[in-house]
Design a protein around this motif. Sequence first.
Motif, PDB file in Angstrom:
ATOM      1  N   TYR A  39      29.664 -30.558  29.618  1.00  0.00           N
ATOM      2  CA  TYR A  39      29.784 -31.575  30.668  1.00  0.00           C
ATOM      3  C   TYR A  39      28.390 -31.924  31.184  1.00  0.00           C
ATOM      4  O   TYR A  39      27.505 -31.060  31.246  1.00  0.00           O
ATOM      5  CB  TYR A  39      30.603 -31.072  31.856  1.00  0.00           C
ATOM      6  N   THR A  61      30.698 -37.591  36.468  1.00  0.00           N
ATOM      7  CA  THR A  61      30.871 -36.611  35.398  1.00  0.00           C
ATOM      8  C   THR A  61      31.067 -37.274  34.039  1.00  0.00           C
ATOM      9  O   THR A  61      31.782 -38.262  33.920  1.00  0.00           O
ATOM     10  CB  THR A  61      32.095 -35.718  35.688  1.00  0.00           C
ATOM     11  N   LYS A 112      32.311 -35.971  30.289  1.00  0.00           N
ATOM     12  CA  LYS A 112      32.774 -34.917  29.392  1.00  0.00           C
ATOM     13  C   LYS A 112      32.364 -35.312  27.984  1.00  0.00           C
ATOM     14  O   LYS A 112      32.795 -36.341  27.468  1.00  0.00           O
ATOM     15  CB  LYS A 112      34.294 -34.750  29.479  1.00  0.00           C
ATOM     16  N   THR A 168      27.975 -26.375  31.467  1.00  0.00           N
ATOM     17  CA  THR A 168      27.723 -27.624  32.186  1.00  0.00           C
ATOM     18  C   THR A 168      26.255 -27.767  32.567  1.00  0.00           C
ATOM     19  O   THR A 168      25.627 -26.814  33.028  1.00  0.00           O
ATOM     20  CB  THR A 168      28.592 -27.672  33.463  1.00  0.00           C
ATOM     21  N   ALA A 180      34.552 -29.799  36.206  1.00  0.00           N
ATOM     22  CA  ALA A 180      33.552 -29.790  35.139  1.00  0.00           C
ATOM     23  C   ALA A 180      33.062 -28.395  34.767  1.00  0.00           C
ATOM     24  O   ALA A 180      31.924 -28.218  34.336  1.00  0.00           O
ATOM     25  CB  ALA A 180      32.352 -30.649  35.538  1.00  0.00           C
TER      26      ALA A 180
END
Length: 333
Positions: free
Chosen positions: A135, A168, A170, A216, A242
């Motif tokens: 992420y 965010t 992904k 992340t 996340a």
Amino acid sequence: MKQLKVWGIAAVLLVSMVSASMAAEPVKVKVFVGAQFEIGKMAGDKAGEFQHWYEGYLKDAKEYKVVGAEHPVWVNKDGVAGSVLGMGKVRSSSSMTAILVDPRFDFSDTYFIITGCAGTPPRAGTVAAVFWADYLVDYDLGHRWGAGEVAEGQPLFSVRKGYESVRTIKLNQKLVQRAFELTKDTPLQDSDTSKNYRKNYPDKMAQRSPFVGVGTHVASDTFFHGPTLSKEAQYVCDVNGAGTYVITEMEGVAVGYVITKFGHGDRVLSLRTAVNFDQGNPNETTLEHLDPAPGNYPGGFSTGIKNAYVVGSRFVNEVIAHWSEWKDGVPAK
């Protein structure tokens, strides 16, 4: 009259050359590497984030000046390209935009690697470790107010629900997992300075030797430090669903967003090395961690930057060597 005729022929030749240049096929880029800064020269001196990539792939490559980008783009004969995008979200993302709109390049099948140095929380990583991102998160998009304007003990920063898709990204989990599988056993460098420095931290993860991991990456335009802001960074990740943050950096989500908006989001990778911890050990204050006493340094920059290149180059070499399999997407194992 003779002179006018010569000038006319020259004008026709010039127009023909320009037309030929404009009609030239754009350069197909297979892998693009974007670092954020370099120290001094591109080769032969102290290496910043880009030098190892330049020396490994681009020292004999063709250089292209790009209007609006911080630095040139280099492209070698195998289709590996790279550039220094600039530090922070604004410079890095504007450079990436300028590069992507340049008609001389064909990025339709490109894999993008955003790379550089970073920090890590001692609970999740160690000095000179290398992490692929699953992420990319923006730490700064939230609500902030001053002390005394909220009830005592309440946070001064809040990330409210409803903007998760803005904050965010992904990444393509199939691509991330394949990159990790290809590189997880990469031998990594370490230093005696880092080995001694790690002993100051009680966390088992912090005491580990360098390794390759996945987690992340949190980007912020501020160099945040200390356990309080580390908890805040994880809170941001929690609100956005996340996962656990392992890397603190300054550009990933911005560059990743630009690439995604140009239609290449499923081919973005972020690869960072932790050259320091994002907080001090239990026996030092945050300011002491920011301005350490002589000799109290992590010693992980040179080794970490080299490690990131060694890990990333294994992925690049795999893609280039088996391009027919990778061109249309992540191949089956």
